[in-house]
Enzyme design. Structure first.
Site, mmCIF file in Angstrom:
data_model
loop_
_atom_site.group_PDB
_atom_site.id
_atom_site.type_symbol
_atom_site.label_atom_id
_atom_site.label_comp_id
_atom_site.label_asym_id
_atom_site.label_seq_id
_atom_site.Cartn_x
_atom_site.Cartn_y
_atom_site.Cartn_z
ATOM 1 N N ASN A 39 0.867 -1.179 0.000
ATOM 2 C CA ASN A 39 0.000 0.000 0.000
ATOM 3 C C ASN A 39 0.904 1.228 0.000
ATOM 4 O O ASN A 39 1.535 1.527 1.013
ATOM 5 C CB ASN A 39 -0.892 -0.037 1.255
ATOM 6 C CG ASN A 39 -1.678 1.249 1.434
ATOM 7 O OD1 ASN A 39 -1.717 2.097 0.547
ATOM 8 N ND2 ASN A 39 -2.305 1.391 2.596
ATOM 9 N N TRP A 40 0.979 1.887 -1.139
ATOM 10 C CA TRP A 40 1.901 3.025 -1.259
ATOM 11 C C TRP A 40 1.374 4.290 -0.593
ATOM 12 O O TRP A 40 2.081 5.290 -0.539
ATOM 13 C CB TRP A 40 2.191 3.299 -2.738
ATOM 14 C CG TRP A 40 3.175 2.357 -3.345
ATOM 15 C CD1 TRP A 40 3.786 1.288 -2.737
ATOM 16 C CD2 TRP A 40 3.684 2.403 -4.681
ATOM 17 N NE1 TRP A 40 4.638 0.665 -3.612
ATOM 18 C CE2 TRP A 40 4.604 1.327 -4.819
ATOM 19 C CE3 TRP A 40 3.468 3.233 -5.782
ATOM 20 C CZ2 TRP A 40 5.291 1.084 -6.008
ATOM 21 C CZ3 TRP A 40 4.140 2.990 -6.966
ATOM 22 C CH2 TRP A 40 5.046 1.928 -7.075
ATOM 23 N N LYS A 41 0.131 4.272 -0.159
ATOM 24 C CA LYS A 41 -0.461 5.464 0.458
ATOM 25 C C LYS A 41 -0.247 6.676 -0.459
ATOM 26 O O LYS A 41 -0.323 6.520 -1.670
ATOM 27 C CB LYS A 41 0.098 5.662 1.878
ATOM 28 C CG LYS A 41 -0.058 4.371 2.698
ATOM 29 C CD LYS A 41 0.170 4.541 4.161
ATOM 30 C CE LYS A 41 -0.043 3.189 4.849
ATOM 31 N NZ LYS A 41 0.076 3.261 6.307
ATOM 32 N N HIS A 100 -9.299 1.249 4.915
ATOM 33 C CA HIS A 100 -8.030 1.342 5.631
ATOM 34 C C HIS A 100 -8.247 2.220 6.871
ATOM 35 O O HIS A 100 -9.061 3.141 6.839
ATOM 36 C CB HIS A 100 -6.968 1.956 4.713
ATOM 37 C CG HIS A 100 -5.604 1.886 5.306
ATOM 38 N ND1 HIS A 100 -5.147 2.817 6.217
ATOM 39 C CD2 HIS A 100 -4.609 0.986 5.155
ATOM 40 C CE1 HIS A 100 -3.924 2.480 6.586
ATOM 41 N NE2 HIS A 100 -3.569 1.378 5.960
ATOM 42 N N GLU A 111 -6.658 4.600 7.975
ATOM 43 C CA GLU A 111 -6.493 6.034 7.701
ATOM 44 C C GLU A 111 -7.757 6.607 7.065
ATOM 45 O O GLU A 111 -8.073 7.786 7.243
ATOM 46 C CB GLU A 111 -5.249 6.240 6.815
ATOM 47 C CG GLU A 111 -3.971 6.037 7.623
ATOM 48 C CD GLU A 111 -2.793 5.468 6.853
ATOM 49 O OE1 GLU A 111 -2.786 5.538 5.607
ATOM 50 O OE2 GLU A 111 -1.873 4.942 7.509
ATOM 51 N N GLU A 116 -5.152 -4.942 10.545
ATOM 52 C CA GLU A 116 -4.127 -3.906 10.712
ATOM 53 C C GLU A 116 -4.360 -3.168 12.028
ATOM 54 O O GLU A 116 -5.127 -2.203 12.073
ATOM 55 C CB GLU A 116 -4.204 -2.906 9.551
ATOM 56 C CG GLU A 116 -3.898 -3.504 8.195
ATOM 57 C CD GLU A 116 -3.274 -2.476 7.259
ATOM 58 O OE1 GLU A 116 -2.320 -2.847 6.568
ATOM 59 O OE2 GLU A 116 -3.705 -1.311 7.236
ATOM 60 N N GLY A 164 2.936 2.255 10.757
ATOM 61 C CA GLY A 164 3.885 3.352 10.615
ATOM 62 C C GLY A 164 4.607 3.711 11.903
ATOM 63 O O GLY A 164 5.258 4.742 11.989
ATOM 64 N N SER A 203 3.801 -2.170 10.144
ATOM 65 C CA SER A 203 5.259 -2.229 10.304
ATOM 66 C C SER A 203 5.862 -3.565 9.885
ATOM 67 O O SER A 203 6.805 -4.060 10.519
ATOM 68 C CB SER A 203 5.668 -1.875 11.747
ATOM 69 O OG SER A 203 5.298 -0.548 12.049
ATOM 70 N N GLY A 233 3.004 -1.101 4.179
ATOM 71 C CA GLY A 233 3.050 0.320 3.840
ATOM 72 C C GLY A 233 4.468 0.736 3.485
ATOM 73 O O GLY A 233 4.967 0.475 2.392
ATOM 74 N N GLY A 234 5.141 1.386 4.430
ATOM 75 C CA GLY A 234 6.456 1.985 4.198
ATOM 76 C C GLY A 234 7.452 1.091 3.473
ATOM 77 O O GLY A 234 8.131 1.536 2.537
HETATM 78 P P1 13P Z 1 3.300 0.398 7.549
HETATM 79 O O1 13P Z 1 3.785 -0.894 6.936
HETATM 80 O O2 13P Z 1 4.008 1.605 7.031
HETATM 81 O O3 13P Z 1 3.246 0.302 9.048
HETATM 82 O O4 13P Z 1 1.774 0.570 7.063
HETATM 83 C C1 13P Z 1 0.898 -0.480 7.182
HETATM 84 C C2 13P Z 1 -0.348 -0.155 6.440
HETATM 85 O O5 13P Z 1 -1.098 0.719 6.812
HETATM 86 C C3 13P Z 1 -0.624 -0.913 5.207
HETATM 87 O O6 13P Z 1 -1.897 -0.661 4.732
#
Ligand code: 13P
Length: 249
Positions: free
Chosen positions: A9-11, A95, A97, A167, A173, A213, A234-235
């Protein structure tokens, strides 16, 4: 039995040019990975570049959100119909967020999940508790409410086509990964809920991903848990080498 999914997920990161550069580096690194499904979910403007770059490869492209209608006067939104038309094959739904910053609620989960399926997109539906909820021993209560509100209203045929992503918000993050044990317990709880509602067969087939993470150095231990069917990253999905290492856990 359940084929793992490693999804990125590149956000809100990367431009179309960055997307092209990522795929150039990433494709050869995962070309021989047949043990899992690979999905990358870039921001909307990068979808055409990603879809073009992933043509003929083992990498599927997903969106990060969708609106439930086909078309209409809904400024700023993107429909499943449009995503399907450009070659997306999956989409992240609800998600944390989206829940936290855009007020998405369980009713949205139902509408968006059903819309995704209507347009042939595999929904990856996110659930998970916040830190205060975990510390207040309310994790199972929260997961139950998210399941009952967002997933239980689906038909068995619909439920058979979704992917669930657990999640925990406190792990996103923050560098604080859930231990494999914590994640597996939550996955088991969700699977038991699914069995009660949809029966043992469908519950044993639904893939439940862990997100929060996930990094190259912790993915192996997470994936060693039988209950964990993949990761939503994510990251660590932004860098081709790091995401390739995760794919090849
Ligand atoms: P991180 O891997 O950056 O913690 O993010 C997880 C996430 O929200 C994937 O959708």
């Amino acid at each position: 039995m359940r084929k793992p999914i490693l999804a990125g997920n590149w956000k809100m990161y990367k431009t179309p040019a960055d997307t092209q550069a990522f795929f150039e580096a990433f494709k050869p690194l995962v070309a021989d990975a047949t043990h899992c499904d690979i999905v990358i979910c870039p921001p909307f403007p990068n979808l055409p570049a990603a879809i073009e770059a992933a043509k003929g490869t083992n990498i599927a492209i997903g969106a990060q959100n969708l609106y439930w209608g086909r078309e209409g006067a809904v400024t700023g939104e993107v429909s499943g119909h449009m995503l399907q038309a450009i070659g997306c094959t999956s989409v992240i739904v609800a998600h944390s967020e989206r829940r936290q910053y855009f007020g998405e609620i369980e009713a949205d989960v139902v509408r968006k999940t059903q819309a995704a399926l209507e347009y042939g997109l595999m929904p990856m539906v996110c659930v998970g508790e916040r830190l205060d909820e975990r510390e207040g021993n309310r994790t199972e209560e929260v997961l139950a409410a998210q399941f009952d509100g967002g997933l239980a209203p689906l038909t068995p045929e619909q439920f058979a086509q979704i992917v669930i992503a657990y999640e925990p918000v406190w792990a996103i993050g923050t560098g604080k990964t859930a231990t494999p044990q914590i994640a597996a317990d939550a996955h088991r709880f969700i699977r038991v809920k699914a069995a009660k509602k949809f029966g043992d067969d469908l519950a044993s087939k639904v893939r439940i991903l862990y997100g929060g993470s996930v990094k190259p150095d912790n993915v192996k231990n997470l994936m060693a848990e039988e209950e964990i069917d993949g990761a939503l990253v994510g990251g660590a999905s932004l860098d081709p080498k790091s995401f390739a290492a995760i794919v090849k856990y």
